[in-house]
Design a protein around this motif. Sequence first.
Motif, PDB file in Angstrom:
ATOM      1  N   GLY A 130       0.800  -1.222   0.000  1.00  0.00           N
ATOM      2  CA  GLY A 130       0.000   0.000   0.000  1.00  0.00           C
ATOM      3  C   GLY A 130       0.834   1.274   0.000  1.00  0.00           C
ATOM      4  O   GLY A 130       0.697   2.130  -0.882  1.00  0.00           O
ATOM      5  N   GLY A 131       1.697   1.394   0.996  1.00  0.00           N
ATOM      6  CA  GLY A 131       2.491   2.617   1.135  1.00  0.00           C
ATOM      7  C   GLY A 131       3.395   2.847  -0.062  1.00  0.00           C
ATOM      8  O   GLY A 131       3.495   3.964  -0.585  1.00  0.00           O
ATOM      9  N   TYR A 132       4.029   1.795  -0.533  1.00  0.00           N
ATOM     10  CA  TYR A 132       4.936   1.921  -1.668  1.00  0.00           C
ATOM     11  C   TYR A 132       4.181   2.416  -2.902  1.00  0.00           C
ATOM     12  O   TYR A 132       4.641   3.305  -3.616  1.00  0.00           O
ATOM     13  N   MET A 133       3.016   1.827  -3.132  1.00  0.00           N
ATOM     14  CA  MET A 133       2.220   2.234  -4.304  1.00  0.00           C
ATOM     15  C   MET A 133       1.872   3.725  -4.243  1.00  0.00           C
ATOM     16  O   MET A 133       2.060   4.464  -5.215  1.00  0.00           O
ATOM     17  N   VAL A 134       1.376   4.148  -3.090  1.00  0.00           N
ATOM     18  CA  VAL A 134       0.964   5.547  -2.939  1.00  0.00           C
ATOM     19  C   VAL A 134       2.166   6.467  -3.147  1.00  0.00           C
ATOM     20  O   VAL A 134       2.094   7.476  -3.852  1.00  0.00           O
ATOM     21  N   TYR A 135       3.304   6.068  -2.553  1.00  0.00           N
ATOM     22  CA  TYR A 135       4.457   6.954  -2.614  1.00  0.00           C
ATOM     23  C   TYR A 135       5.079   7.013  -4.019  1.00  0.00           C
ATOM     24  O   TYR A 135       5.411   8.098  -4.510  1.00  0.00           O
ATOM     25  N   ALA A 136       5.183   5.848  -4.677  1.00  0.00           N
ATOM     26  CA  ALA A 136       5.757   5.834  -6.028  1.00  0.00           C
ATOM     27  C   ALA A 136       4.852   6.631  -6.982  1.00  0.00           C
ATOM     28  O   ALA A 136       5.340   7.422  -7.801  1.00  0.00           O
ATOM     29  N   GLY A 137       3.550   6.444  -6.859  1.00  0.00           N
ATOM     30  CA  GLY A 137       2.616   7.131  -7.753  1.00  0.00           C
ATOM     31  C   GLY A 137       2.577   8.639  -7.507  1.00  0.00           C
ATOM     32  O   GLY A 137       2.633   9.433  -8.453  1.00  0.00           O
ATOM     33  N   TYR A 138       2.498   9.016  -6.245  1.00  0.00           N
ATOM     34  CA  TYR A 138       2.427  10.439  -5.888  1.00  0.00           C
ATOM     35  C   TYR A 138       3.689  11.194  -6.332  1.00  0.00           C
ATOM     36  O   TYR A 138       3.609  12.269  -6.929  1.00  0.00           O
ATOM     37  N   THR A 139       4.853  10.603  -6.035  1.00  0.00           N
ATOM     38  CA  THR A 139       6.100  11.290  -6.380  1.00  0.00           C
ATOM     39  C   THR A 139       6.304  11.330  -7.896  1.00  0.00           C
ATOM     40  O   THR A 139       6.773  12.342  -8.427  1.00  0.00           O
ATOM     41  N   PHE A 140       5.928  10.269  -8.602  1.00  0.00           N
ATOM     42  CA  PHE A 140       6.069  10.280 -10.060  1.00  0.00           C
ATOM     43  C   PHE A 140       5.245  11.419 -10.659  1.00  0.00           C
ATOM     44  O   PHE A 140       5.737  12.224 -11.450  1.00  0.00           O
ATOM     45  N   SER A 141       3.982  11.455 -10.273  1.00  0.00           N
ATOM     46  CA  SER A 141       3.071  12.445 -10.829  1.00  0.00           C
ATOM     47  C   SER A 141       3.566  13.878 -10.571  1.00  0.00           C
ATOM     48  O   SER A 141       3.515  14.734 -11.452  1.00  0.00           O
ATOM     49  N   ASN A 142       4.068  14.115  -9.363  1.00  0.00           N
ATOM     50  CA  ASN A 142       4.453  15.472  -8.984  1.00  0.00           C
ATOM     51  C   ASN A 142       5.842  15.889  -9.438  1.00  0.00           C
ATOM     52  O   ASN A 142       6.002  16.947 -10.035  1.00  0.00           O
ATOM     53  N   VAL A 143       6.835  15.070  -9.139  1.00  0.00           N
ATOM     54  CA  VAL A 143       8.210  15.485  -9.430  1.00  0.00           C
ATOM     55  C   VAL A 143       8.396  15.751 -10.923  1.00  0.00           C
ATOM     56  O   VAL A 143       9.012  16.736 -11.320  1.00  0.00           O
ATOM     57  N   PHE A 144       7.828  14.867 -11.760  1.00  0.00           N
ATOM     58  CA  PHE A 144       7.994  15.042 -13.205  1.00  0.00           C
ATOM     59  C   PHE A 144       6.864  15.855 -13.821  1.00  0.00           C
ATOM     60  O   PHE A 144       6.850  16.091 -15.029  1.00  0.00           O
ATOM     61  N   ASN A 145       5.910  16.253 -12.988  1.00  0.00           N
ATOM     62  CA  ASN A 145       4.758  17.018 -13.474  1.00  0.00           C
ATOM     63  C   ASN A 145       4.165  16.324 -14.700  1.00  0.00           C
ATOM     64  O   ASN A 145       3.887  16.941 -15.728  1.00  0.00           O
ATOM     65  N   TYR A 146       3.985  15.022 -14.579  1.00  0.00           N
ATOM     66  CA  TYR A 146       3.537  14.226 -15.730  1.00  0.00           C
ATOM     67  C   TYR A 146       2.145  14.660 -16.199  1.00  0.00           C
ATOM     68  O   TYR A 146       1.229  14.787 -15.403  1.00  0.00           O
ATOM     69  N   GLN A 147       2.014  14.869 -17.511  1.00  0.00           N
ATOM     70  CA  GLN A 147       0.723  15.247 -18.098  1.00  0.00           C
ATOM     71  C   GLN A 147       0.209  14.112 -18.974  1.00  0.00           C
ATOM     72  O   GLN A 147       0.993  13.458 -19.671  1.00  0.00           O
ATOM     73  N   PRO A 148      -1.107  13.884 -18.957  1.00  0.00           N
ATOM     74  CA  PRO A 148      -1.673  12.779 -19.738  1.00  0.00           C
ATOM     75  C   PRO A 148      -1.217  12.820 -21.194  1.00  0.00           C
ATOM     76  O   PRO A 148      -1.168  13.899 -21.802  1.00  0.00           O
ATOM     77  N   GLY A 149      -0.841  11.671 -21.722  1.00  0.00           N
ATOM     78  CA  GLY A 149      -0.435  11.584 -23.119  1.00  0.00           C
ATOM     79  C   GLY A 149       1.060  11.756 -23.327  1.00  0.00           C
ATOM     80  O   GLY A 149       1.580  11.445 -24.398  1.00  0.00           O
TER      81      GLY A 149
END
Length: 631
Positions: free
Chosen positions: A261-280
């Motif tokens: 649980g914790g790993y999933m939340v942390y990997a997903g949250y940091t990926f989305s934010n640090v790289f400012n990933y945008q759909p597509g």
Amino acid sequence: MQITSFKQYEEDYKKSVENPEQFWGEVAQNFQWRKPWFKVLSWNFNEPNIKWFEGAKLNITENCLDRHLATNGDKPAIVWEPNNPEEESVTYTYKMLHERVCRFANVLKRNGAKKGDRICIYMPMVPELAIAVLACARIGAVHSVIFGGFSAKSIADRINDSQCKVVITADGSYRGNKQIPLKEVIDDALIGCPTVEKCIVLTHIRTPVSMLKGRDVWWEDEVKHVNDICEAEEMDAEDMLFILYTSGSTGKPKGVVHTCGGYMVYAGYTFSNVFNYQPGEVYFCTADIGWITGHSYIIYGPLSQGATSVLFEGIPTYPTPSRFWDIVEKHKVNTLYTAPTAIRSLMSYGEEPLKDKDLSSIRVLGSVGEPINEEAWHWFDEKIGRGKAPIVDTWWQTETGGIMISPIATVTPTKPSFATLPLPGIQPILVDENGNEIEGNGVMGNLCIKFPWPGMLRTTYGDHERCKQTYFSTYENLYFTGDGCLRDEDGYYRITGRVDDVLNVSGHRIGTAEVENAINMHAGVVESAVVGYPHDVKGQGIYAFVIYPEMHGEAELSKKDILQTVTRVIGAIAKPDKILFVSGLPKTRSGKIMRRILRKIAEGDTSNLGDTSTLLDPGIVEEIIEATKKL
Ligand code: 7RM
């Protein structure tokens, strides 16, 4: 969940410190759970005992695959770029990846794997590696991926430490113009691995391999015997997801344990934010899945966010040092996440490899694995980012599961050679040798973290006491990172490197004790001492001082023998760059090797060696300095 302004970063940070449970509880709402948690966090750093999202049920693959199917099933999940650029690249949509993962999950079950079993994965950087990892997670088996550069002995030690039941490998792998016979290495390893019942072998380079009846089966045959329907196993948030072995200051690597649980939340949250990933967008992380960066930022982080992740089999310089830029152009890469050692290596070829390359798709750049020097930072910024792409210098560790201190692309400022600010939820502190907090700005100290975060390690496999000793006992109530750190006048963090006996060679963690043990296994070697020294491309090189009294023939040949021994015992990544034969080592009267002195000598700085008069044999220092001049 995505931070869009500096003001929001400050607000989120404040909230994450004042009310961590509320903060992470809200972040976790962005994921799919079979059952909610009854408590976000319970913890103490003494035992240590850390639980995130207690009572919650989930399967990480439902978050990485199933939940994207309805809306994004035809979107590329993995774009595979082969070692040989003449070969076609392969795209797996989320739908295809889901199908392959379910099918292979059934293969694992068919071969006796169950929830909780440990499975060793030793594979090339091919889509089947990601499929194998996700298939383990699908059935609740614990994966232990071993980097393709490790030797049979290293593999056997890791397999035995966690009693793996199944091994997944391939006939071999390509690395530039070289071929590595992975199955052959596995065969050597498995001689000493009684717990392994099955070995599943993927055909990749089509080299002849030995297949042991009853134990070894082909991937290609197995998938024909099963269908592609595989309900995900319901996992507890604190069930083990994977083990990843990493080096520390002792001779034996530790199996760092991450939970679902914790790993999933942390990997997903940091990926989305640090790289400012945008759909597509197309995201390319050049790490190997054998390291934590590949786990968190090729597989779990990006896929949990429905991103398109490029998986590259080869190396930056094959067939030419233009390869990364060709891939960026070909796949219109928007984010490139790589290591300082790769940047420095590519820099050394000048601008020719960049000529006529269209890098205009690049929006965000990332660096990881070791300190990035200013020269490399500026080259990356100017030549690759054309001054327009923020560089996220991401500091984190195998043990932290995800990025800890880093700029947030387009949101928080960057500063050359600084990892800058902690992400929301991360509370770094600097301490002196006695564990006293060093407050204020413009200070240096040892980097610790004073509050848990969801991605942190829970234990070291099979030896909880070791986890406690290594990370939670140096300073009371703190997680100790092993890194030294500067906090500058602006409050920005700059990680200066390890303060323990761990080397960072091309971003790979290697313990000096491990290398010494390997060298000492060579017949004729009486004793050795290994230290790091600054290396233009690798960041750190390995310098070995070796006592080898009765050498037969030439010293050069003996050096080669030692390199061969290290390759056998650990793997080629741990080969010393320099070997110096000495008749003794500088030791204290109590027999401790004075590494500080050897480090200075290796750096070529002998001006200030400190007081050597208390050494057992003060004359040895002069002798070693003289010998280095002839090396
Ligand atoms: C992700 C990873 C961890 C060690 C860590 C540091 C060093 C990593 C940076 C860095 C300076 C960085 N995991 N390190 N990132 N040093 N700046 N951005 O590398 O477990 O393999 O290594 O790497 O010393 O403790 S790791």
